[in-house]
Design a protein around this motif. Sequence first.
Motif, PDB file in Angstrom:
ATOM      1  N   TYR A 260      27.142  45.349  52.690  1.00  0.00           N
ATOM      2  CA  TYR A 260      25.733  45.423  53.047  1.00  0.00           C
ATOM      3  C   TYR A 260      25.015  46.271  52.012  1.00  0.00           C
ATOM      4  O   TYR A 260      25.110  46.013  50.822  1.00  0.00           O
ATOM      5  CB  TYR A 260      25.561  45.959  54.470  1.00  0.00           C
TER       6      TYR A 260
ATOM      7  N   GLY B 247      34.335  37.700  49.890  1.00  0.00           N
ATOM      8  CA  GLY B 247      33.510  36.636  49.336  1.00  0.00           C
ATOM      9  C   GLY B 247      34.055  36.050  48.067  1.00  0.00           C
ATOM     10  O   GLY B 247      33.521  35.083  47.541  1.00  0.00           O
TER      11      GLY B 247
ATOM     12  N   ILE C 248      25.773  43.219  46.736  1.00  0.00           N
ATOM     13  CA  ILE C 248      27.024  42.524  46.499  1.00  0.00           C
ATOM     14  C   ILE C 248      27.294  42.410  45.006  1.00  0.00           C
ATOM     15  O   ILE C 248      26.377  42.236  44.212  1.00  0.00           O
ATOM     16  CB  ILE C 248      26.981  41.134  47.171  1.00  0.00           C
TER      17      ILE C 248
ATOM     18  N   ASN D 100      18.370  42.128  51.069  1.00  0.00           N
ATOM     19  CA  ASN D 100      19.672  41.888  51.686  1.00  0.00           C
ATOM     20  C   ASN D 100      20.374  40.722  50.999  1.00  0.00           C
ATOM     21  O   ASN D 100      19.921  39.579  51.113  1.00  0.00           O
ATOM     22  CB  ASN D 100      19.464  41.578  53.170  1.00  0.00           C
TER      23      ASN D 100
ATOM     24  N   ASN E  76      23.219  39.493  51.781  1.00  0.00           N
ATOM     25  CA  ASN E  76      24.132  38.818  52.697  1.00  0.00           C
ATOM     26  C   ASN E  76      23.459  37.732  53.519  1.00  0.00           C
ATOM     27  O   ASN E  76      24.131  37.082  54.333  1.00  0.00           O
ATOM     28  CB  ASN E  76      24.750  39.853  53.644  1.00  0.00           C
TER      29      ASN E  76
ATOM     30  N   HIS F 296      25.320  42.636  59.263  1.00  0.00           N
ATOM     31  CA  HIS F 296      24.890  42.182  57.944  1.00  0.00           C
ATOM     32  C   HIS F 296      23.433  41.735  57.960  1.00  0.00           C
ATOM     33  O   HIS F 296      22.798  41.684  56.904  1.00  0.00           O
ATOM     34  CB  HIS F 296      25.781  41.032  57.469  1.00  0.00           C
TER      35      HIS F 296
END
Length: 605
Positions: free
Chosen positions: A37, A183, A316, A397, A399, A538
């Motif tokens: 996150y 992922g 990420i 974000n 995600n 998330h």
Amino acid sequence: MSRALPPGYKAIKNCCAGEVVSVIGMVTEIKPPHAFYEKQCVSFSIRDDSFDIQNDAMSIIQVDWTGNHISQLPTPGAVGDFVLLRDIKLPAELYRWKKVRVTPFYSPEGSVLFFSPDQIPMPELATEYGYGGSSKLPFKGSKNAKPPSADEQQAVIKFKATVASNPQAHQQLKQTISDKLPGMTQKWSLLQDVQAGRFCDAVVEVKKIWVNNNGETVDLVVTDYTTNPSFHPFDDQDSMPTRGSGPPDQSKMQLRLWDPHAAYVRKHPTKIYEGSVVFLSNVHIKTSANGTLEGALHQDKRFPDKVQISTVGDGIYAWQREQLEARKREFFSTKERAQNDRNAMPPPQEEPGESKGAKRKRKKKEKEQKKKEQRALEQEELERESELKEAVRAQVNPNVRAAHPEVEFSTVDDILNNPLRTLRTKDGPIEMPFVNTKYRARLRVVDFNPSNLRDFSHSMMDPRWNQNGTGRRDDRWQWGFVLLLEAADAQGPTPERFPVYVDDDAGQHLLKMNAVDLNQDKLAGGTEILRLREKLFHLWGNLLEAKQEYKPQGVEFPLPSGDPRLRNRPFDCIIEEYGSRVDPSPQHPLGWMRMYKLASTVIMD
């Protein structure tokens, strides 16, 4: 496994929800630093039984240790290490398997110590590690970790001896090792390792962009500051030179993008630009006409609108970006040392009999070379500044994904006060209650309803939910809940907020889960409610935990915009406006009420 534990320690199977616990065990799974996150995270699993039962969930605890920056994470050990986990607060709900997220807020005294089995002596040789001894077992771990006590050292030494005597433990380890990041697939690769005929995912820096005249493709030159002898050798004098001073020789790969990836690059010059760091998914590595390796990013036949190039920010793949930047700093440091060495050399002696014209040409060439090197250094500084700005812009974000990235964002005001609802006629304007339309927006969750996650699913046998039921048995369940949303840049205590409904179709797409009886699920071990809670974390960050902590203290939700107690990021989403029939009233004179629901938005795994 019957063994003595140090004072204050418990067996994992005896740990209860809400407790502050300390456990000792062996690492069966570890995931190195990765994006979690809006934070960075190290994940690992600990097992403390005799390994007689394969994957005995009762004796395993899964830990996500998070921090705002990678420097705040513990130094991870390895699978097979023995570990002391101290003073960790377990969540309020604990299921058949135990999973805990460690943060400084919830576990301020928490610490972890990893001990390599190679550095743990046999019990008969461990006298100096017990009472009266002065030896300490070497360990890695969290920054605040205190050295192990004599009791803890003896427990680690005896645990290692017990596990070492059980061959099945080693077989279990082979089946539980996992060092892949969330992922990522086996396609993940550095450019130095790519091979013709393979597909790969990579984090790279864009060094050059060409938008081709055919309007169908875009060519890039990319690097991750590793070298592949099969790449085309680029340098500053190449016919296809890179921007600024990049790594020399065979450190850069040519990459051709086809639509929709090429269209995305053309339409988003502020996101994908020379100097930006990007994530590439499913790049086809092939051999070019001149025998060197190059990449191609084609349209995904199953998902033709899927864009497989994206900017890497602080979310990420931030860890991979940090590794790339470390390699980049090392390259420029090496280059600077080489330049200093050249500067330290004595000036070239004039050739005997050198003419004045030749001397002028030589000095002019040397001056141009110095200017070129200075421009390269200035360009590098500009690229670094650009990367920092991009990181600031990327506070979204990562995600959550929404369809139609080519569509411009609508503001909350655009959504709530759509001028298309006003019809102009010869008798004057008519205000319609709603229009059937969709918006793409960047919003943030500030509250939700119902307050209990177990009420997010509804039985088709419930007449309050399924008012059109036939009375016959219907075992289906449907999603139905409401998110209260505000603008990503909302400020002040009372910004514009509006409720967005998540129906069954939108819920299945958002969560990638089918609705079930979440109350019955509690009796079966709570697997689905745990999945739901993790998914929604998330989406809305610590909103659930904040409500559980502060509402009993009398704090009203939603909190004012910018309240530090709520930590989450805005996300991109599709909002669909529609009308619902209601009884005519002064508020709804035409018998229609305007509503909004979520659409074409998904939480990525």
